[in-house]
Design an enzyme around this catalytic site. Structure first.
Site, PDB file in Angstrom:
ATOM      1  N   HIS A 162       0.864  -1.177  -0.001  1.00 36.44           N
ATOM      2  CA  HIS A 162       0.185  -0.057   0.078  1.00 36.44           C
ATOM      3  C   HIS A 162       1.076   1.009  -0.095  1.00 36.44           C
ATOM      4  O   HIS A 162       2.014   1.106   0.745  1.00 36.44           O
ATOM      5  CB  HIS A 162      -0.782  -0.027   1.427  1.00 36.44           C
ATOM      6  CG  HIS A 162      -1.751   1.279   1.383  1.00 36.44           C
ATOM      7  ND1 HIS A 162      -1.255   2.284   2.257  1.00 36.44           N
ATOM      8  CD2 HIS A 162      -2.789   1.633   0.704  1.00 36.44           C
ATOM      9  CE1 HIS A 162      -2.158   2.984   2.304  1.00 36.44           C
ATOM     10  NE2 HIS A 162      -3.127   3.022   1.369  1.00 36.44           N
ATOM     11  N   ASN A 163       0.529   2.287  -0.952  1.00 34.86           N
ATOM     12  CA  ASN A 163       1.280   3.418  -0.827  1.00 34.86           C
ATOM     13  C   ASN A 163       2.743   3.195  -1.073  1.00 34.86           C
ATOM     14  O   ASN A 163       3.545   3.712  -0.152  1.00 34.86           O
ATOM     15  CB  ASN A 163       0.931   4.343   0.182  1.00 34.86           C
ATOM     16  CG  ASN A 163      -0.284   5.210   0.239  1.00 34.86           C
ATOM     17  OD1 ASN A 163      -1.091   4.766  -0.748  1.00 34.86           O
ATOM     18  ND2 ASN A 163      -0.933   5.723   1.026  1.00 34.86           N
ATOM     19  N   GLU A 192       1.366   0.001  -5.638  1.00 39.97           N
ATOM     20  CA  GLU A 192       0.664   1.115  -5.661  1.00 39.97           C
ATOM     21  C   GLU A 192       1.430   2.347  -5.923  1.00 39.97           C
ATOM     22  O   GLU A 192       2.328   2.779  -5.503  1.00 39.97           O
ATOM     23  CB  GLU A 192      -0.217   1.231  -4.156  1.00 39.97           C
ATOM     24  CG  GLU A 192      -1.298   2.333  -4.411  1.00 39.97           C
ATOM     25  CD  GLU A 192      -2.260   2.494  -3.240  1.00 39.97           C
ATOM     26  OE1 GLU A 192      -3.253   2.931  -3.527  1.00 39.97           O
ATOM     27  OE2 GLU A 192      -1.761   2.382  -2.223  1.00 39.97           O
ATOM     28  N   ASP A 194       0.301   6.524  -6.459  1.00 37.79           N
ATOM     29  CA  ASP A 194      -0.648   7.397  -6.537  1.00 37.79           C
ATOM     30  C   ASP A 194      -0.177   8.627  -7.771  1.00 37.79           C
ATOM     31  O   ASP A 194       0.834   9.032  -7.317  1.00 37.79           O
ATOM     32  CB  ASP A 194      -0.666   8.013  -5.287  1.00 37.79           C
ATOM     33  CG  ASP A 194      -1.486   7.250  -4.225  1.00 37.79           C
ATOM     34  OD1 ASP A 194      -1.729   5.895  -4.554  1.00 37.79           O
ATOM     35  OD2 ASP A 194      -2.080   7.966  -3.417  1.00 37.79           O
ATOM     36  N   HIS A 207       1.270  11.338  -2.172  1.00 40.86           N
ATOM     37  CA  HIS A 207       0.085  11.232  -1.378  1.00 40.86           C
ATOM     38  C   HIS A 207      -0.510  12.433  -1.299  1.00 40.86           C
ATOM     39  O   HIS A 207      -0.047  13.467  -0.664  1.00 40.86           O
ATOM     40  CB  HIS A 207       0.349  10.644   0.063  1.00 40.86           C
ATOM     41  CG  HIS A 207      -0.802   9.921   0.735  1.00 40.86           C
ATOM     42  ND1 HIS A 207      -1.011   9.962   2.123  1.00 40.86           N
ATOM     43  CD2 HIS A 207      -1.973   9.420   0.114  1.00 40.86           C
ATOM     44  CE1 HIS A 207      -2.000   9.216   2.402  1.00 40.86           C
ATOM     45  NE2 HIS A 207      -2.784   8.961   1.158  1.00 40.86           N
ATOM     46  N   GLU A 241      -3.530   4.916  -8.542  1.00 34.09           N
ATOM     47  CA  GLU A 241      -4.382   5.553  -8.073  1.00 34.09           C
ATOM     48  C   GLU A 241      -4.269   6.617  -8.766  1.00 34.09           C
ATOM     49  O   GLU A 241      -3.332   7.620  -8.448  1.00 34.09           O
ATOM     50  CB  GLU A 241      -4.187   5.943  -6.480  1.00 34.09           C
ATOM     51  CG  GLU A 241      -5.188   6.557  -5.607  1.00 34.09           C
ATOM     52  CD  GLU A 241      -6.595   5.693  -5.421  1.00 34.09           C
ATOM     53  OE1 GLU A 241      -7.400   6.248  -5.150  1.00 34.09           O
ATOM     54  OE2 GLU A 241      -6.235   4.431  -5.519  1.00 34.09           O
TER      55      GLU A 241
END
Length: 631
Positions: A162-163, A192, A194, A207, A241
């Protein structure tokens, strides 16, 4: 050989450490420092050859190994080859045994040439064998890819991050390429990214709406390209994302094609136009996971066309939750246990209040998608999860869902069987809730129990969840893909993690905790050591047992305690060994841990290597145990 190092008389601590290394004696520098000091009779910082021999004996002598050796040695001095054969068959459960294996062990570990030539083994040779990687608790048979890799992707647990770009917290921490590199090196197969609009038409990764630093998208995928298949040859999924404008989405698409070339999966494979391919069929491939316009068939019809400048709108339902009291005034919804606390407080004050009720408002939002990027999404299209019933009726084989941990947890408790039937058909990703600003993690086990393929964790945050993650994916050669048990793949499954399986095959596991070997030293090497053995799995299998405390001994504590566990669903169970230093004021101090799947354990006398909170090896720190299990 040793005498040559003492030609000048005495030697220092530094030279003693080098000599121990030359003798192939693994030791902790801090432990050696204390032992050196205790045996330096004149306290001059230099020792004689006799004092060094004493230090050598202290480090290498292990009473528990002597006891095992003497049990099988006819004269307590030498093991004959037939004695070693007896030990391997009776104690180490070497089932596919042949005489040559014993001979190979003698040739590999016996240091005395005359003994080796006689096909015998001295205590020193036996000690070296017991201290080797061949006697580790993890069974080497599972250290390579041994599972059937031709099942569809939905049939596997997939190591997921995640992230991935963050290496600290979610609000202020830096974004760093090391996040991607370190995850890939650990075998992570779902990363991931973003993506946001950047200056000069260059998309950036960070983020959003926080103070985290930014990386160029093209730099991120260049790093991924370099390290994608070093640890595993099986496919890497890039979970985008995507918050970019259509023009910068096109830049992303161009960068993906230019960087990955033929490795980027931008079309369906033969024979997989209506079902998900397998990890085997997707070896060395990069898959893009993102929102997609239209069907796969429509994408194939456009193949070869220039889609630059083509933009479509993606319609998505968005639920907004509000709470209202009797007056119609809206209140923000309290989160988690905080809401329970508020309600308890109201009850304790005996205040009459019109009950709160939750009102859901569904609104439509339209997202602009570049067709150039959309057409790169093949088998991993993102589709918003609505309900199991809706998915069963309308969701396509190439559509996957992302579900937040809070919703996923609720579903595992209220509709576990429906969740399992869903994950049997569709790839499901579970991610941490937004309030985890410190990049903390949830326990991934509860979501593996219902077959969720991509349980995404913050890899940068050490602790129990990442220990479970690392332990889970030791299996199948650290490839990042672990085949789910049959009961999580069968369309007729009746499995429910909250119930004891009627047709299960439970395992009775016995662990004899014998001793510790050079545990990480605490203050003045006087740690009050204890060990916790814990099982993680379905709720009925969650249990732990703790040893007694051995006072002021981190060097060679002896416990000789036996723990027994009855595990109903061993296929999902992990076992975690934790060594701690007892503390009464600030709590116990973590010394080291090791986690692995229960079914990947060797039986017999085994060494459990310990790892730090950050996942670094603490060799030679380890636990010495005896493992026995029956099904």
């Amino acid at each position: 050989m040793v005498r040559d190092d003492f030609k000048g008389g005495k030697i220092t601590l530094e030279k003693a450490l080098k000599l121990l290394e030359k003798l192939d004696i693994r030791c902790n520098t801090i432990h050696v420092k204390y032992i050196f000091k205790d045996n330096d009779r004149l306290q001059q910082g230099r020792i004689t050859i006799e004092e060094f021999r004493t230090i050598y004996r202290i480090i290498t002598y292990r009473e528990e190994i002597v006891e095992i050796f003497n049990t099988y040695s006819e004269n307590r001095k030498i093991l004959l080859e037939k004695n070693l054969v007896q030990f391997l068959m009776r104690e180490q459960y070497t089932l596919d045994f042949s005489e040559s294996i014993a001979s190979e062990i003698i040739q590999k570990y016996e240091p005395i040439e005359e003994v080796k030539q006689a096909h015998q083994m001295s205590f020193e040779g036996f000690r070296r064998y017991m201290d080797s990687s061949e006697c580790l608790i993890f069974n080497n048979e599972y250290g390579h890819v041994y599972q059937d890799m031709t099942h569809p992707l939905t049939d596997y647990f997939i190591s997921s991050s995640h992230n991935t770009y963050l290496i600290s917290d979610q609000l202020w921490g830096p974004s760093d390429l090391w996040g991607y590199v370190s995850a890939l090196v650990k075998g992570c197969r779902c990363l991931e990214i973003d993506c946001w609009d950047g200056s000069q038409n260059e998309p950036v990764v960070y983020h959003g709406y926080t103070f985290t630093s930014k990386l160029l998208f093209k730099t991120v995928i260049q790093a991924i390209h370099k390290y994608a298949f070093l640890a595993s040859e099986y496919p890497v999924v890039l979970s985008l994302e995507n918050h970019c404008s259509p023009s910068q989405q096109e830049v992303m698409a161009d960068s993906l094609l230019a960087t990955f070339g033929d490795a980027l999966l931008s079309y369906t494979l033969d024979n997989f136009s209506d079902r998900l391919p397998s990890p085997e069929a997707l070896k060395f491939k990069i898959l893009v996971r993102n929102k997609k316009i239209g069907t796969l068939r429509e994408t194939l019809e456009r193949r070869g066309s220039d889609m630059h400048g083509q933009v479509e709108e993606y319609e998505e339902e968005e639920e907004v939750e509000q709470e209202e009291d009797g007056s119609g005034a809206k209140e923000p919804e309290p989160v988690g246990d905080f809401r329970d606390d508020l309600e308890k407080e109201e009850q304790s004050k005996r205040v009459v209040r019109i009950p709160l009720f939750r009102k859901k408002k569904v609104r439509q939002r339209f997202i602009k998608i570049s067709m150039a990027l959309s057409d790169l999404v093949i088998y991993t299209k993102v589709e918003k999860f609505k309900s199991f019933h809706h998915s069963n009726l309308y969701q396509q084989f190439n559509e996957s869902n992302s579900i937040g941990e809070s919703q996923a947890r609720k579903l595992t408790k209220l509709a576990a069987r429906e969740f399992i039937l869903h994950t049997r058909k569709f790839i499901t990703r579970v991610y941490p809730k937004a309030i985890r600003a410190d990049s903390s993690n949830f326990n991934p086990q509860e979501f593996w129990n219902v077959g969720c393929q991509m349980v995404a964790l913050n890899f940068q945050t050490p602790g129990l969840p990442m220990d479970l993650q690392n332990g889970k994916f030791l299996d199948n050669g650290c490839s990042g893909y672990v085949l789910k048990p049959r009961f999580l793949r069968d369309k007729k499954t009746k499995f429910n993690p909250h119930k004891v399986p009627i047709d299960g095959n439970p395992l009775t596991l016995t662990i004899r905790l014998i001793s510790g070997i050079q545990l990480p030293p605490s203050y003045q090497n006087k740690a009050d050591t204890l060990v916790i053995v814990e099982i993680f799995g379905v709720p009925n299998d969650q249990m732990k047992q703790q040893s007694r405390v051995i006072k002021k001994n981190a060097f060679n504590p002896r416990w000789n305690e036996t723990f027994t566990f009855v595990i109903q669903v061993p296929e999902l169970a992990l076992i975690r060994f934790v060594a701690e230093n007892q503390g009464f004021i600030a709590g116990n101090e973590f010394l080291g841990q090791y986690t692995l799947p229960v079914l990947c354990m060797n039986r017999g006398y085994r060494r459990v290597p310990l790892f730090s909170k950050l996942g670094e090896s603490l060799e030679p720190a380890s636990l010495f145990i005896y493992v026995w299990y029956i099904r």
